[in-house]
Write an enzyme that holds these catalytic residues in place. Structure first.
Site, PDB file in Angstrom:
ATOM      1  N   SER A   1       5.761   0.778   4.455  1.00 18.12           N
ATOM      2  CA  SER A   1       6.074   1.979   3.678  1.00 18.12           C
ATOM      3  C   SER A   1       5.068   3.113   3.816  1.00 18.12           C
ATOM      4  CB  SER A   1       6.225   1.626   2.197  1.00 18.12           C
ATOM      5  OG  SER A   1       7.429   0.933   1.968  1.00 18.12           O
TER       6      SER A   1
ATOM      7  N   LYS B   1       6.480   6.471   4.681  1.00 17.05           N
ATOM      8  CA  LYS B   1       6.966   7.484   3.736  1.00 17.05           C
ATOM      9  C   LYS B   1       6.058   8.702   3.656  1.00 17.05           C
ATOM     10  CE  LYS B   1       9.563   4.186   0.868  1.00 17.05           C
ATOM     11  NZ  LYS B   1       9.135   2.818   1.142  1.00 17.05           N
TER      12      LYS B   1
ATOM     13  N   SER C   1       7.380   3.842  -4.311  1.00 12.60           N
ATOM     14  CA  SER C   1       7.765   3.564  -2.928  1.00 12.60           C
ATOM     15  C   SER C   1       9.266   3.351  -2.794  1.00 12.60           C
ATOM     16  CB  SER C   1       7.005   2.332  -2.391  1.00 12.60           C
ATOM     17  OG  SER C   1       6.993   2.313  -0.990  1.00 12.60           O
TER      18      SER C   1
ATOM     19  N   LYS D   1      -1.125   5.826   0.133  1.00 14.05           N
ATOM     20  CA  LYS D   1       0.165   5.138   0.178  1.00 14.05           C
ATOM     21  C   LYS D   1       0.011   3.697   0.650  1.00 14.05           C
ATOM     22  CE  LYS D   1       4.582   4.819  -0.261  1.00 14.05           C
ATOM     23  NZ  LYS D   1       4.354   3.382  -0.586  1.00 14.05           N
TER      24      LYS D   1
END
Length: 325
Positions: free
Chosen positions: A95, A98, A154, A264
């Site tokens: 993720s 993203k 997320s 992140k």
């Protein structure tokens, strides 16, 4: 408005010796902090950062106990790489993908536009087993609110919704992600989705520590992005056209590591724990990434990052060179 591209080759002065492989609780923030998510445009065109003429930090030793397969730590102001492991090795990033999705939305602008959450976003996240922001099909949220849903819990449903709106459509958006990576000099990065879910294979979306450093430096130059990834949680009261939402940040550093400001997390079975991170202490900003931290617990990536940051913040500034004569 274009992004000021920051390529690893153009930004980072690598200390080769330094890059050799090396053997509580959450407390809610005041509502005013949440409201501080800036309603600003992307930054004015920025000149790409240049490598430091000489290293600004004296590197001694290396962080101990880091278990990630790939990693990098750098001084964000100068771009000096302080330590790294397998900097150019391609690995799945889950993720952390993203961040590129958010970057394209920020570049496109119009963050106040209302976007309807399609039912397909729910179906997509369910089909591929992605984390979600529990978005309700039919709700209308602004692009900036959807960025919070993308970056904090997320949400794969938020990734789908934004990509569908800004592509337009997933295929067009993913093509833009890959074109953008090329423009940024991220030559060892490839995207197959706006979220990093493991399809068509677990390693289809991948990057390297060096490329993720480039991505993190670019994203953190956007005030809106910084103001979101620094939050422990985001509460959106019920309003006209949408339900109430409460999104917690999946980043274990936020609220637990002094000075952490983002960025992140990511996890899949193939990628293991991944984390793109930044922290500030005593006027020094360090940025880094870990890929493939072992699946020993949900905080594995954050634990590796802490070891790297603790070591990096202990380093001393390099003494200025004596003037000749």
């Amino acid at each position: 408005m274009r992004i000021a591209w920051l390529t690893a080759a153009a930004v980072i002065a690598v200390d080769v010796a330094a890059c050799a492989p090396a053997a509580g609780g959450d407390h809610p923030r005041p509502a005013a902090r949440q409201a501080a998510i800036a309603r600003t445009r992307p930054p004015a065109t920025l000149a790409p950062s240049r490598p430091a003429a000489s290293p600004v930090i004296q590197v001694t030793g290396a962080p101990s106990g880091v278990k990630a397969k790939g990693a990098v730590l750098a001084d964000a102001a100068s771009g000096q790489v302080l330590w790294g492991r397998d900097l150019g090795t391609e690995r799945p990033m889950a993720s952390v993908t993203k961040v590129m999705t958010a970057l394209l939305v920020l570049e496109s602008g119009n963050l106040g536009q209302q976007i309807r959450v399609p039912k397909a976003a729910f179906d997509y996240a369910w089909k591929y087993g992605g984390e979600t922001a529990a978005l309700h099909p039919g709700d209308r949220l602004t692009a900036q609110q959807l960025l919070a849903a993308l970056l904090l819990p997320s949400g794969a449903d938020a990734a789908y919704t934004l990509a569908n709106a800004y592509g337009p459509g997933l295929d067009a958006f993913v093509a833009r992600m890959n074109a953008t990576a090329v423009k940024m000099g991220m030559t060892h990065t490839h995207f197959t989705s706006p979220d990093g879910l493991p399809y068509p294979t677990g390693t289809a979306t991948y990057s390297t520590p060096s490329d993720l450093l480039t991505l993190g430096l670019a994203a953190m130059r956007y005030p809106v992005f910084r103001s979101i990834v620094d939050l422990r949680f985001y509460h959106l009261p019920k309003g006209h056209g949408h339900h109430q939402y409460w999104w917690d940040n999946t980043d274990g550093l936020i609220g637990s590591y002094q000075g952490a400001v983002g960025i992140k997390t990511g996890y899949t079975d193939a990628a293991r724990h991944c984390l793109l991170f930044e922290a500030v202490r005593n006027g020094r900003t360090l940025i880094g990434a870990v890929l493939g931290s072992p699946a020993t617990g949900p905080a594995a990536g954050a634990q590796d990052a802490e070891k790297m940051l603790n070591w990096g913040f202990r380093l001393r500034p390099r003494a200025p060179a004596a003037s000749p004569g």
